[in-house]
Design a protein around this motif. Structure first.
Motif, PDB file in Angstrom:
ATOM      1  N   VAL A 137       0.788  -1.343   0.020  1.00 52.59           N
ATOM      2  CA  VAL A 137      -0.137  -0.207   0.150  1.00 52.59           C
ATOM      3  C   VAL A 137       0.865   1.249  -0.044  1.00 52.59           C
ATOM      4  O   VAL A 137       0.303   2.253   0.195  1.00 52.59           O
ATOM      5  N   GLY A 138       1.967   1.224  -0.066  1.00 51.18           N
ATOM      6  CA  GLY A 138       2.724   2.357  -0.327  1.00 51.18           C
ATOM      7  C   GLY A 138       3.855   2.797   0.739  1.00 51.18           C
ATOM      8  O   GLY A 138       4.241   3.950   0.724  1.00 51.18           O
ATOM      9  N   TYR A 139       4.064   1.852   1.693  1.00 49.43           N
ATOM     10  CA  TYR A 139       4.923   2.245   2.743  1.00 49.43           C
ATOM     11  C   TYR A 139       6.182   1.718   3.050  1.00 49.43           C
ATOM     12  O   TYR A 139       6.361   0.930   2.122  1.00 49.43           O
ATOM     13  N   VAL A 140       6.905   1.768   3.982  1.00 51.18           N
ATOM     14  CA  VAL A 140       8.021   1.066   4.151  1.00 51.18           C
ATOM     15  C   VAL A 140       8.236  -0.094   5.297  1.00 51.18           C
ATOM     16  O   VAL A 140       7.916   0.584   6.391  1.00 51.18           O
ATOM     17  N   ARG A 141       8.639  -1.114   5.081  1.00 52.71           N
ATOM     18  CA  ARG A 141       8.639  -2.203   6.023  1.00 52.71           C
ATOM     19  C   ARG A 141       9.536  -2.129   7.196  1.00 52.71           C
ATOM     20  O   ARG A 141      10.577  -1.353   6.657  1.00 52.71           O
ATOM     21  N   LEU A 142       9.280  -2.461   8.273  1.00 50.33           N
ATOM     22  CA  LEU A 142      10.590  -2.371   9.366  1.00 50.33           C
ATOM     23  C   LEU A 142      11.246  -3.384   9.197  1.00 50.33           C
ATOM     24  O   LEU A 142      11.272  -4.223   8.487  1.00 50.33           O
ATOM     25  N   PRO A 143      12.662  -3.512  10.036  1.00 47.99           N
ATOM     26  CA  PRO A 143      13.406  -4.721   9.902  1.00 47.99           C
ATOM     27  C   PRO A 143      12.657  -5.945  10.508  1.00 47.99           C
ATOM     28  O   PRO A 143      11.735  -5.683  11.448  1.00 47.99           O
ATOM     29  N   GLU A 144      12.705  -7.127   9.944  1.00 45.35           N
ATOM     30  CA  GLU A 144      12.108  -8.250  10.582  1.00 45.35           C
ATOM     31  C   GLU A 144      12.137  -8.448  11.927  1.00 45.35           C
ATOM     32  O   GLU A 144      10.933  -8.869  12.644  1.00 45.35           O
ATOM     33  N   ASP A 145      13.238  -8.174  12.687  1.00 38.66           N
ATOM     34  CA  ASP A 145      13.482  -8.240  14.128  1.00 38.66           C
ATOM     35  C   ASP A 145      12.501  -7.440  14.636  1.00 38.66           C
ATOM     36  O   ASP A 145      12.077  -7.751  15.979  1.00 38.66           O
ATOM     37  N   LYS A 146      11.875  -6.302  14.340  1.00 38.87           N
ATOM     38  CA  LYS A 146      11.111  -5.706  14.781  1.00 38.87           C
ATOM     39  C   LYS A 146       9.638  -6.177  15.064  1.00 38.87           C
ATOM     40  O   LYS A 146       9.143  -6.318  15.941  1.00 38.87           O
TER      41      LYS A 146
END
Length: 339
Positions: free
Chosen positions: A318-327
């Motif tokens: 939907v156009g945002y930026v994912r966090l690092p997986e560990d988050k």
């Protein structure tokens, strides 16, 4: 994305392959077809009580009360849509009353979850404590507040934070473009801003305006689509909202690079937001959850698990930026600890 539609298909295919293999073994299998089917069902099923299989989700019932940020809304709408495919008897509609509006309901126990584009304020946290609401903060994605102008605007190539403040602050000194830069047109500026209940408004107010009032002439709305249309239809318009809404309308808007702390003019992109180069207008997005809801309502617990498993993929969709997986893993451990 970890879609339960694909999970169901995988289970079906696995069942067919396993049955074919069993039939191919003939008398060596040592079991009847009925026994083979029973054994396969046990292999495909989850341990009783885990509530993680598609069958378990399908049996869930109830509601998940969610309200809050219009910026976080698209992510959570995607979560609810996908979760609804796996748990059709659970209702989880997404309210969009703004971050502040969502917290007003959350701190008195009206909702299970509150979407927010800023951290909870001290006075909101105090209200929650007074009402016996214990909560947990979860990060779900990164966002970059995008400053946009009309496509016919040919005089702005970049803006500094000081120029943004001069333009947006309510002190009466800048009403025309030429008041900000004498080389710009002597035309009245049209302002489009998120409403005062919006976390995006709060963040912009804190970082850019330093808690000074926004221009009185600004059109304020909790509906970001109103802001988009306003800028699209006015050559002298400027507005700001979440990165997702810019991406959705990038063919009809002009995004303005912002001069960051290093003196570089940076356009909001997934890469510049994640790296932090698009500062100071990059920020995390949050979901706040009522701890009692996680403990006492199975549908809320399962919804949150599904959200954390899929938030990164859905945020990007939907156009945002994912966090690092560990988050996300850290969030999962926190939720498990509430049980």
């Amino acid at each position: 994305m970890k879609s339960f539609k694909f999970l169901a298909l995988s289970i079906m295919i696995s069942s067919v392959l396993a049955f074919a293999a069993a039939c191919g073994n003939g008398d060596d299998s040592g079991s009847t077809p009925e026994q083979q089917n029973t054994e396969q069902a046990e292999e495909n099923g989850n341990t009783e009580g885990e509530g993680e299989g598609s069958d378990d989700l399908a049996q869930l019932e109830g509601e998940v009360g969610i309200d809050g940020s219009s910026t976080v809304g698209p992510i959570m709408e995607a979560v609810s849509e996908e979760f609804g495919a796996a748990a059709p008897n659970v209702k989880a509609p997404i309210g969009i009353s703004g971050t502040g509006g969502g917290f007003k309901r959350f701190v008195v126990g009206e909702t299970d979850m509150s979407n927010a584009s800023r951290e909870i304020k001290d006075e909101e946290a105090q209200q929650a404590e007074e009402n016996g609401i214990e909560y947990t903060e979860l990060e779900v994605a990164f966002d970059g507040i995008s400053v946009v102008v009309n496509q016919e605007n040919d005089w702005i190539e970049q803006l500094t934070i000081d120029e943004l403040k001069t333009m947006w602050i309510e002190d009466g000194t800048a009403t025309k473009w030429s008041d900000v830069n004498p080389e710009w047109p002597e035309e009245e500026i049209s302002f489009y801003s998120p409403g005062t209940d919006s976390g995006t408004y709060d963040y912009f107010n804190e970082v850019v305006l330093e808690d000074e009032p926004v221009a009185k002439a600004a059109t304020l709305s909790e509906d970001d689509n109103v802001l988009v249309k306003g800028v699209q239809g006015d050559k002298n318009a400027i507005g700001f909202f979440g990165y997702s809404y810019y991406l959705e309308n990038k063919d009809s808007l002009k995004v303005v690079p912002i001069v960051n702390e290093a003196g570089e003019a940076v356009e909001p992109t997934a890469e510049s937001i994640e790296s932090g180069d698009y500062n100071p207008l990059s920020r995390p997005l949050y979901v706040y959850v009522n701890n009692a809801s996680v403990k006492d309502k199975e549908q809320v617990y399962q919804y949150l698990k599904f959200m954390l498993e899929n938030a990164g993929d859905l945020a990007e969709e939907v156009g945002y930026v994912r966090l690092p997986e560990d988050k996300y893993n850290e969030g999962m451990e926190t939720i498990e600890g509430l049980r």
